[in-house]
Enzyme design. Structure first.
Site, PDB file in Angstrom:
ATOM      1  N   ARG A  76      25.412  53.767  70.238  1.00 51.56           N
ATOM      2  CA  ARG A  76      26.561  53.433  69.408  1.00 51.56           C
ATOM      3  C   ARG A  76      26.257  53.889  67.978  1.00 51.56           C
ATOM      4  O   ARG A  76      25.001  53.688  67.624  1.00 51.56           O
ATOM      5  CB  ARG A  76      26.530  51.948  69.563  1.00 51.56           C
ATOM      6  N   ARG A 112      28.684  49.905  66.294  1.00 51.01           N
ATOM      7  CA  ARG A 112      27.984  48.415  66.338  1.00 51.01           C
ATOM      8  C   ARG A 112      27.979  47.974  64.738  1.00 51.01           C
ATOM      9  O   ARG A 112      27.489  48.867  63.942  1.00 51.01           O
ATOM     10  CB  ARG A 112      26.657  48.811  66.824  1.00 51.01           C
ATOM     11  N   GLU A 171      26.897  36.397  72.202  1.00 44.43           N
ATOM     12  CA  GLU A 171      27.266  37.176  73.377  1.00 44.43           C
ATOM     13  C   GLU A 171      28.330  36.331  74.070  1.00 44.43           C
ATOM     14  O   GLU A 171      28.626  35.482  73.620  1.00 44.43           O
ATOM     15  CB  GLU A 171      26.205  37.141  74.319  1.00 44.43           C
TER      16      GLU A 171
END
Length: 330
Positions: free
Chosen positions: A261, A219, A227
């Protein structure tokens, strides 16, 4: 036949190889020269090239025929990566751009049309606060899920990637290699699933050789991209893909988020990826988690220039969009 080919390949390391321009050449150039000359003896193109180009094996064989003729005529043959890149582009100038660029990537050769630039200052060995560093294998196009998340693989031979590879994964990788050699692809696919399910995958390195890679989900620290379903979501993903596709990355990992992540800063050829995403207007500065003033400055530059998502008069923040979706779902 096998012995004659063996003697031929060994001859590439002998003094006679000097006439072909291989002695003293850069590693990438020597690899190209060996493959071109090997094609003359075997009519075989290198394994792994198909992962980098779009054309068929038959078309690839045609490239090597042309390269072989041109290599023998070259006086002298290319010695540096820059010379070899120009040699390839000139010889294959009538072929698809994607094929030529993929061919250069396969051999680790620079694109001759790339604008010259001063060498970028490398990032520090490990910035303050970073827990560890990853050196990734070349990034696959499918590895970029959106504008702020990448799946990367690290060679398990690397000190960070090796760690403790599970015994069953080591065994499956070895058996898969044997199955592929025997052309038992059904067995190889079954073994591949075992490897992938454990968080590993056979991945081509910069030379096109298949190695066992360990998966890390990254990330990008300090930014939040639209998004996929939001305006500019697709553009953000494509912008990130363009920056990292086919490249080996340096990742400084600072933390792990609630989704497992690794949260990190990503560099590619000395370029700070988060900086580029902010300057191009394809990400927001994620101030809730990162207060670095340089990120705010780069976001402001894009906002002032109305670049990317800032071309919209009132772009929606992705964290607000996600909150609305959660409330709507509830």
């Amino acid at each position: 036949m096998g012995n004659s080919i063996y003697r031929f390949l060994c001859g590439l390391c002998a003094p006679s190889s000097q006439e072909h321009g291989l002695r003293g050449a850069h590693t990438a150039v020597a690899a190209l020269g060996r493959d071109v000359l090997n094609f003359e003896a075997t009519s075989q193109v290198p394994d792994g090239l198909s992962r980098h180009v779009v054309s068929s094996k038959k078309a690839q064989a045609n490239w090597y025929k042309k390269l072989l003729v041109a290599w023998k005529k070259a006086r002298p043959p290319p010695k540096t990566p820059e010379e070899a890149a120009c040699f390839v582009v000139q010889t294959l100038k009538n072929h698809q751009k994607a094929d030529v660029e993929g061919f250069l990537v396969f051999y680790g050769l620079p694109h001759p049309n790339a604008a010259p630039s001063a060498p970028a200052a490398p990032p520090p060995p490990k910035p303050q606060g970073a827990k560890f560093e990853l050196q990734t294998l070349p990034v696959d196009p499918k590895a970029v899920s959106d504008g702020d998340t990448i799946n990367v693989y690290v060679d398990t031979a690397d000190p960070r990637g090796s760690g403790s590879v599970p015994r069953e994964v080591q065994k499956a990788a070895a058996e898969r290699a044997k199955a592929r050699t025997a052309k038992d692809y059904q067995k190889a696919d079954a073994l591949q699933k075992i490897i992938v399910d454990a968080g590993y995958r056979p991945v081509p390195n910069a030379r096109g050789e298949e190695v066992l890679g360990k998966k890390y989900r990254i990330r990008l620290r300090g930014i939040d991209a639209p998004e996929s379903a939001m305006p500019y979501g697709k553009e953000a993903k494509e912008a990130l893909l363009k920056l990292v596709q086919g490249k080996s990355l340096k990742v400084f990992v600072y933390d792990e988020d609630r989704y497992g992540r690794c949260v990190g800063d990503i560099y590619c050829d000395g370029v700070f990826i988060q900086e580029q995403m902010l300057k191009k207007g394809f990400a927001w500065h994620y101030t809730a988690y990162d207060q670095r003033p340089e990120l705010a400055k780069w976001e402001k530059q894009a906002q002032t220039g109305r670049k990317g998502l800032w071309a919209s008069s009132k772009p929606q923040k992705p964290w607000e969009w996600r909150k609305e979706k959660r409330n709507g779902a509830a």
